[in-house]
Design an enzyme around this catalytic site. Structure first.
Site, PDB file in Angstrom:
ATOM      1  N   HIS A 471       5.001  -2.778   6.428  1.00 45.92           N
ATOM      2  CA  HIS A 471       3.441  -2.560   6.349  1.00 45.92           C
ATOM      3  C   HIS A 471       2.866  -1.875   5.272  1.00 45.92           C
ATOM      4  O   HIS A 471       2.104  -2.329   4.324  1.00 45.92           O
ATOM      5  CB  HIS A 471       3.068  -1.971   7.567  1.00 45.92           C
ATOM      6  CG  HIS A 471       1.401  -1.367   7.627  1.00 45.92           C
ATOM      7  ND1 HIS A 471       0.594  -2.332   8.409  1.00 45.92           N
ATOM      8  CD2 HIS A 471       0.865  -0.457   7.030  1.00 45.92           C
ATOM      9  CE1 HIS A 471      -0.546  -1.783   8.269  1.00 45.92           C
ATOM     10  NE2 HIS A 471      -0.460  -0.654   7.302  1.00 45.92           N
ATOM     11  N   GLU A 472       3.473  -0.713   4.844  1.00 43.87           N
ATOM     12  CA  GLU A 472       2.961   0.234   3.722  1.00 43.87           C
ATOM     13  C   GLU A 472       3.502  -0.510   2.431  1.00 43.87           C
ATOM     14  O   GLU A 472       2.730  -0.527   1.503  1.00 43.87           O
ATOM     15  CB  GLU A 472       3.987   1.459   3.913  1.00 43.87           C
ATOM     16  CG  GLU A 472       3.314   2.376   4.975  1.00 43.87           C
ATOM     17  CD  GLU A 472       1.808   2.772   5.137  1.00 43.87           C
ATOM     18  OE1 GLU A 472       1.264   2.810   4.001  1.00 43.87           O
ATOM     19  OE2 GLU A 472       1.064   2.662   6.186  1.00 43.87           O
ATOM     20  N   HIS A 475       0.590  -2.566   1.288  1.00 47.69           N
ATOM     21  CA  HIS A 475      -0.396  -1.685   0.538  1.00 47.69           C
ATOM     22  C   HIS A 475       0.203  -1.580  -0.994  1.00 47.69           C
ATOM     23  O   HIS A 475      -0.675  -1.756  -1.924  1.00 47.69           O
ATOM     24  CB  HIS A 475      -0.403  -0.376   1.121  1.00 47.69           C
ATOM     25  CG  HIS A 475      -1.364  -0.469   2.379  1.00 47.69           C
ATOM     26  ND1 HIS A 475      -2.593  -0.915   2.615  1.00 47.69           N
ATOM     27  CD2 HIS A 475      -1.292   0.077   3.527  1.00 47.69           C
ATOM     28  CE1 HIS A 475      -3.051  -0.782   3.652  1.00 47.69           C
ATOM     29  NE2 HIS A 475      -2.200   0.011   4.330  1.00 47.69           N
ATOM     30  N   HIS A 478      -0.310  -4.791  -2.962  1.00 47.88           N
ATOM     31  CA  HIS A 478      -1.918  -4.852  -3.384  1.00 47.88           C
ATOM     32  C   HIS A 478      -2.150  -4.074  -4.499  1.00 47.88           C
ATOM     33  O   HIS A 478      -2.700  -4.358  -5.398  1.00 47.88           O
ATOM     34  CB  HIS A 478      -2.733  -4.447  -2.014  1.00 47.88           C
ATOM     35  CG  HIS A 478      -3.995  -4.611  -2.084  1.00 47.88           C
ATOM     36  ND1 HIS A 478      -4.941  -4.420  -1.147  1.00 47.88           N
ATOM     37  CD2 HIS A 478      -4.630  -5.438  -2.967  1.00 47.88           C
ATOM     38  CE1 HIS A 478      -5.962  -4.909  -1.404  1.00 47.88           C
ATOM     39  NE2 HIS A 478      -6.005  -5.681  -2.469  1.00 47.88           N
TER      40      HIS A 478
END
Length: 682
Positions: A471-472, A475, A478
């Site tokens: 998940h991290e 980020h 992104h």
């Protein structure tokens, strides 16, 4: 201080402008903040004093070029204060928080600057701008207007007082929470009390005790959410109760770390500020500049999900009660029983034991052969550890990231382990944000809070920790992929209720066949995780989703409740307010407490998610719909990765996010995939 003696006074000369952490000392921060404040105010003054009519170049470009010294020191300092705090950083952050708020107000509330931006906004169709430049004017005008740029001088003075006081209070909330979390770590005398934990977990508990000078004992450090991951395997019910009780006691014990007065003052001031800005509530103020647009839209969605989630949780609870009866003792399922009993039910129904999967999730393999490998397969990027580059802490590792053609993409820093100086949770933040205008590259950081085992022992991740790393890293991608002209749109600078979307999408690769078979290898035997276990895991994906959705929605709705009070409302009792808010939506099940209670709800009272914690499930609508798109279009292919990178991740904040989503998907997202995923489709 001479320019040559302070590392923040000029751009770093290291690769990718990585901050020169080996040279940075405590004494460098305050002078850099002071110079940064003064420089940017002088730069803004030069814009407003310009006698020429406003142009895009003399106003917007000049504004985007301002504040570079302040940006350099702020990115480094606030990363350090979150991941490796000291008495010095704590004190300096409390000092600088209100000053930074005042500095931001000095810019956003500057009437001359606002007039120039408003003039350009009115003529934006005549300026011959490209789409990103036009959007830059629109965003500044919207943000300045919502920030109060159009208020009277008297109202601006009041607004400045609110903003500075709130910055002080939210900073104090975070410091209180970190201190109370450390103080409430649970000490055990013997390994026998922690029966059910594996060798790696016991090693981590022993190491945590040793670091506190408690050799021979075991310390269970608390995590940010209410439920500790080790509750799923600890067999002693009284031990589980001790840990849960400690977790829920944070911020409510009185004394210096009591966060209840802060919660009441923060929410009251936010409500008063919202009224000053022309909104009934803080929630209305926040959502006005998010994709949701109104609190009612948020309420409609959460209200649609809460009843079936609560219903499913009650059904799950009945199954757990049968297990509790079988195990003996009280027939009442308590909050500290849920994870442990859910594991038993999952094993009975699906033959899945999440704890037994830990030997297959050795951290280094998960990182290199899972997280990195998925990114290479999907986007063609590669990773090389740069041991020659120094990060801000010895445990933080630096990786150079390159595109498939060998061109530079940026640096990725991973700080995996928990420590007393690190705040709870997991997060990503930039140290250097890409911008064509400034010629800056990209450096991003992922922080997690994995317990560190003793030297020589492997770091075995839980299922949830593995998911969190994927998940991290979403980020981080992104932040790495965004290619924008203007600093304002760099990386993850998007609407709060969109920012979780890319990270949630990246979770899908954790169990994708080509990925999981590549990294899920038993750390001792070298055997791959059996396919039948993965198949059973997929079959159980909606298991316990009643609990998971309910605990999340309870926190999201609690956040909305706190920020739906008006300036005329009086709240005096935090616990009573919480109880009433949860009862009002049918989520007042004692066995399913909110993921975060108010006094340790860092997202909403110190982390920038105020009235915005709904963002996770709001973004998950887009995420679930995107997962369906990948499945329909061949899954893990470079073509799909390139499309997702080019049309969504690479856009950063330079485009309306829902417009970018439509460009990627070909239509708006639909909610049905989310309902199916969470078992809420009836």
């Amino acid at each position: 201080m001479a320019d040559s003696s302070n590392p923040f006074f000029s751009p770093s000369t290291l690769p990718y402008q990585l901050p020169p952490f080996a040279d940075i000392r405590d004494e460098h921060y305050r002078p850099a903040f002071e110079r940064g404040f003064a420089e940017q105010l002088a730069e803004v003054e030069a814009i407003t004093a310009n006698p020429e009519a406003p142009t895009f170049e003399n106003t917007m470009i000049a504004l985007e070029r301002s504040g570079q010294t302040l940006q350099r020191v702020a990115e480094v300092f606030f990363n350090k204060s979150s991941s490796d705090s000291t008495d010095f950083t704590n004190a300096l952050e409390e000092e600088m928080a209100p000053r930074l708020a005042a500095h931001q107000d000095a810019i956003r509330l500057n009437p001359d600057l606002y007039r120039r931006i408003d003039d350009l906004y009115g003529r934006r169709d005549e300026l011959g701008l490209d789409a990103e430049s036009r959007y830059l004017i629109e965003r500044y005008r919207t943000e300045f207007t919502l920030a109060g740029a159009g208020l009277s001088d008297d109202d601006k003075a009041r607004l400045r007082e609110y903003n500075q006081r709130l910055s002080t209070l939210t900073t104090r909330f975070e410091k209180n929470l970190l201190a109370d979390t450390n103080e409430l770590a649970v000490v055990f005398d013997s390994a026998e009390e922690l029966a059910g934990l594996g060798p790696g977990e016991l090693s981590a508990a022993a190491e945590a005790a040793r670091e506190r000078g408690l050799d021979g004992k075991y310390v269970v450090t608390l995590v940010l959410p209410t439920g500790h991951p080790w509750l799923a395997t600890l067999t002693d019910r009284s031990v589980r109760e001790r840990i849960m009780t400690a977790s829920r006691a944070r911020g409510i014990r009185g004394g210096d770390n009591d966060n209840r007065p802060l919660v009441l003052e923060i929410t009251r001031l936010r409500a008063e500020r919202a009224r000053l800005l022309g909104f009934d509530t803080h929630a209305a103020f926040v959502t006005a500049d998010e994709t949701a647009r109104t609190p009612q839209a948020v309420a409609d969605m959460l209200g649609r999900l809460a009843p079936p989630a609560a219903r499913n949780a009650r059904a799950e609870q009945a199954d757990l009660s049968e297990q509790l009866d079988t195990a003996g003792g009280s027939a009442t399922v308590e909050a500290w029983d849920w994870a442990y009993l859910a594991g038993k039910v999952r094993a009975a129904k699906y033959d899945v034991d999440l704890a037994a999967m830990r030997p297959y999730f050795e951290a280094e393999r998960v990182l290199r052969d899972g997280v990195f490998y998925a990114a290479t397969r999907l986007y063609g990027i590669t990773f090389e550890e740069r041991t020659d580059l120094v990060a801000y802490h010895p445990e933080a590792r630096v990786f150079e990231v390159r595109n498939e053609d060998g061109s530079a993409l940026g640096l990725y820093i991973l700080d995996l382990y928990t420590r007393d100086s690190k705040r709870g949770g997991a997060w990503m933040n930039p140290l250097v944000a890409q911008s064509d205008l400034l010629g800056t590259p990209t450096v991003v950081v992922n922080n997690l809070n994995v317990p560190k085992p003793a030297p020589g022992s492997p770091t075995l991740l839980t299922y949830d920790e593995t998911n969190t790393l994927f998940h991290e890293f979403g980020h981080a991608l992104h932040g790495l992929f965004a290619r924008v002209t203007y600093p304002k749109f760099a990386g993850t600078n998007v609407f709060r209720d969109f920012v979780e979307f890319p990270s949630q999408v990246n979770e899908m690769w954790m169990l994708w066949p080509e990925i999981v078979e590549h990294y899920a290898v038993h750390h001792e035997t070298g055997e791959r995780m059996p396919q039948e276990l993965i198949d059973r895991l997929h079959a159980s994906e909606s298991f316990n989703e009643g609990f998971a959705t309910s605990e999340y929605l309870a926190a999201a709705l609690l956040d909305q409740a706190w920020h739906s009070i008006t300036a005329d409302d009086t709240v005096a009792d935090v616990a009573a307010f919480e109880a009433d808010a949860l009862a009002a939506v049918g989520l007042d099940n004692p066995a399913v407490p909110p993921r975060y209670a108010s006094t340790y709800f860092a997202h909403t009272f110190s982390g920038g998610y105020d009235a915005g914690y709904y963002s996770y499930i709001w973004s998950e609508v887009l995420d679930a719909d995107t997962v369906e798109w990948f499945k329909e279009n061949g899954g893990l292919t470079r073509e799909n990765g390139d499309r997702f990178r080019r049309r969504l991740l690479g856009v950063g904040g330079a485009k309306d996010p829902l417009e970018a989503y439509r460009d990627f998907r070909g239509r708006d997202a639909v909610i049905e995939p989310l309902l199916k995923r969470r078992g809420l489709d009836g």
